[in-house]
Scaffold this motif. Structure first.
Motif, PDB file in Angstrom:
ATOM      1  N   GLU A 250       0.512  -6.651 -13.320  1.00 36.61           N
ATOM      2  CA  GLU A 250       0.398  -6.028 -14.638  1.00 36.61           C
ATOM      3  C   GLU A 250      -1.054  -5.701 -14.970  1.00 36.61           C
ATOM      4  OE1 GLU A 250       1.423  -4.179 -17.908  1.00 36.61           O
ATOM      5  OE2 GLU A 250       2.935  -5.089 -16.611  1.00 36.61           O
ATOM      6  N   PHE A 251      -1.956  -6.630 -14.687  1.00 32.95           N
ATOM      7  CA  PHE A 251      -3.361  -6.402 -15.033  1.00 32.95           C
ATOM      8  C   PHE A 251      -4.048  -5.448 -14.057  1.00 32.95           C
ATOM      9  CE2 PHE A 251      -2.791 -10.128 -17.712  1.00 32.95           C
ATOM     10  CZ  PHE A 251      -3.538  -9.787 -18.823  1.00 32.95           C
ATOM     11  N   LEU A 252      -3.553  -5.376 -12.823  1.00 28.53           N
ATOM     12  CA  LEU A 252      -4.185  -4.494 -11.846  1.00 28.53           C
ATOM     13  C   LEU A 252      -3.582  -3.099 -11.841  1.00 28.53           C
ATOM     14  CD1 LEU A 252      -4.652  -6.893  -8.767  1.00 28.53           C
ATOM     15  CD2 LEU A 252      -6.278  -6.304 -10.562  1.00 28.53           C
ATOM     16  N   SER A 253      -2.519  -2.888 -12.613  1.00 28.12           N
ATOM     17  CA  SER A 253      -1.834  -1.592 -12.619  1.00 28.12           C
ATOM     18  C   SER A 253      -2.455  -0.602 -13.590  1.00 28.12           C
ATOM     19  CB  SER A 253      -0.346  -1.779 -12.976  1.00 28.12           C
ATOM     20  OG  SER A 253       0.308  -2.529 -11.988  1.00 28.12           O
TER      21      SER A 253
ATOM     22  N   ASN B 184      -7.831  -2.155 -20.055  1.00 31.79           N
ATOM     23  CA  ASN B 184      -6.996  -3.240 -20.544  1.00 31.79           C
ATOM     24  C   ASN B 184      -6.098  -2.790 -21.695  1.00 31.79           C
ATOM     25  OD1 ASN B 184      -5.952  -5.831 -20.897  1.00 31.79           O
ATOM     26  ND2 ASN B 184      -7.501  -6.345 -22.407  1.00 31.79           N
ATOM     27  N   HIS B 185      -4.806  -3.072 -21.549  1.00 28.22           N
ATOM     28  CA  HIS B 185      -3.821  -2.680 -22.546  1.00 28.22           C
ATOM     29  C   HIS B 185      -3.175  -3.886 -23.229  1.00 28.22           C
ATOM     30  CE1 HIS B 185      -1.862  -3.569 -18.801  1.00 28.22           C
ATOM     31  NE2 HIS B 185      -0.667  -3.575 -19.359  1.00 28.22           N
ATOM     32  N   ILE B 186      -3.585  -5.094 -22.846  1.00 29.84           N
ATOM     33  CA  ILE B 186      -2.965  -6.304 -23.368  1.00 29.84           C
ATOM     34  C   ILE B 186      -3.942  -7.030 -24.287  1.00 29.84           C
ATOM     35  CG2 ILE B 186      -1.961  -8.540 -22.755  1.00 29.84           C
ATOM     36  CD1 ILE B 186      -1.045  -7.303 -20.149  1.00 29.84           C
ATOM     37  N   GLU B 187      -3.449  -7.420 -25.442  1.00 25.81           N
ATOM     38  CA  GLU B 187      -4.274  -8.118 -26.420  1.00 25.81           C
ATOM     39  C   GLU B 187      -4.278  -9.626 -26.182  1.00 25.81           C
ATOM     40  OE1 GLU B 187      -3.831  -8.906 -31.152  1.00 25.81           O
ATOM     41  OE2 GLU B 187      -3.863  -6.802 -30.513  1.00 25.81           O
ATOM     42  N   SER B 188      -3.124 -10.188 -25.835  1.00 32.00           N
ATOM     43  CA  SER B 188      -3.050 -11.627 -25.602  1.00 32.00           C
ATOM     44  C   SER B 188      -1.898 -11.968 -24.669  1.00 32.00           C
ATOM     45  CB  SER B 188      -2.904 -12.399 -26.916  1.00 32.00           C
ATOM     46  OG  SER B 188      -1.714 -12.033 -27.585  1.00 32.00           O
ATOM     47  N   VAL B 189      -2.059 -13.075 -23.953  1.00 38.26           N
ATOM     48  CA  VAL B 189      -1.010 -13.639 -23.096  1.00 38.26           C
ATOM     49  C   VAL B 189      -0.626 -14.973 -23.706  1.00 38.26           C
ATOM     50  CG1 VAL B 189      -0.399 -14.442 -20.790  1.00 38.26           C
ATOM     51  CG2 VAL B 189      -1.989 -12.523 -21.066  1.00 38.26           C
TER      52      VAL B 189
END
Length: 296
Positions: A97-100, A104-109
């Motif tokens: 997900e992070f390498l695709s 960066n499109h994610i705010e939090s995990v």
């Protein structure tokens, strides 16, 4: 509701691979410390390997006793192997997900531990720092970030209180993602959770502080030039239409979306250690000579 806020100062930039490595390391730590699995992750993997290497021999004189042992061993192996497979799948999906993405499109995990997503006992909310996609991974090791994070959380009394409370062996671990406004997940291993807003349970919030100044900016501008300039770009000129569609898909990733929370399709189910005649049955996979004593 108990809450622990941990702020970690980053002394180096964070790359997508470094951050995904940090998340997987945290999951390995939490799934063991919260007692969802009876042994550390790497030891579970060793047990799975050793079980596969075992060659059980049937002995007519002890056929019934050995059959009972084999049945119990197979049942426990199924739980261990399922847990290892689930964890490996989650780790690979997080990395993908992070390498695709190219940004960066994610705010939090968010890592949730409990019977369900709606009623977790403990919540670990990891804010995603600014990730550097244009840097070489080998120039910015994840080990430094991992050590830094664990040094901060293990020295935090509130974190340790939350970590050691609400221990339930046979419960679940889930992974959720909050995407940035207008964003969406790059891969299909998550399902959208519409109108999802808040978490219950005790919460740990992990934040990152990465001060920017002129000295650091110039340092990071040139730190990877030597190793990253000599790369090859492959373009398929025979299928330009497909290539254009692919680029359009990437560019449209940040489309307007009403969903900002996504839940991973795979979760980890906890299980207890199992003993056969007073001995952990997984120990017999490491030392098969114990089997003869158990069934004699």
């Amino acid at each position: 509701m108990a809450t622990c806020d941990v702020c970690v100062h980053l002394s180096d930039i964070m790359t997508p691979l470094s951050f995904s490595s940090l998340i997987t390391t945290l999951i390995k730590y939490l799934v063991y410390e919260k007692q969802l699995i009876p042994y550390p992750y790497d030891r579970l993997k060793l047990y799975v390997q050793k079980y596969k290497e075992l060659n059980f021999e049937q002995e007519n004189s002890r056929c019934n006793q050995k059959s009972k042992y084999r049945l119990e061993s197979e049942k426990y192996y199924k739980k261990v192997s399922d847990a290892v497979q689930s964890l490996e799948t989650v780790f690979q999906c997080i990395e993908n997900e992070f390498l695709s993405h190219v940004e960066n499109h994610i705010e939090s995990v968010v890592i949730l531990i409990g019977s369900s997503v709606l009623n977790p006992l403990t919540v670990f909310n990891i804010n995603v720092p600014e990730l550097s996609y244009s840097h070489c991974e080998k120039q910015h090791s994840s080990r430094q970030h991992i050590d830094n994070v664990f040094r901060n959380i293990l020295n935090n009394d509130k974190f340790n209180d939350i970590l050691t409370s609400n221990i339930m062996v046979e419960t679940n671990l889930y992974v959720m993602f909050k995407v940035k406004k207008g964003g969406k997940m790059a891969t299909n291993w998550c399902v959208p959770k519409e109108q999802f807003r808040s978490f219950r349970g005790k919460q740990v919030v992990l934040r990152f502080d990465q001060p920017q100044n002129e000295i650091n900016s110039k340092k990071y501008e040139t730190c990877c030039i030597k190793d990253c300039l000599n790369f090859e770009v492959f373009v398929d000129f025979d299928n330009q239409e497909t290539s254009v569609q692919t680029l359009q898909t990437l560019n449209n990733t940040f489309t307007n979306s009403v969903v900002d929370w996504y839940l991973g399709k795979h979760h980890i189910t906890g299980f207890k250690n199992y003993k056969y005649n007073g001995i952990p049955i997984s120990d017999t996979w490491l030392n098969p000579t114990i089997i003869d004593r158990l069934v004699s």
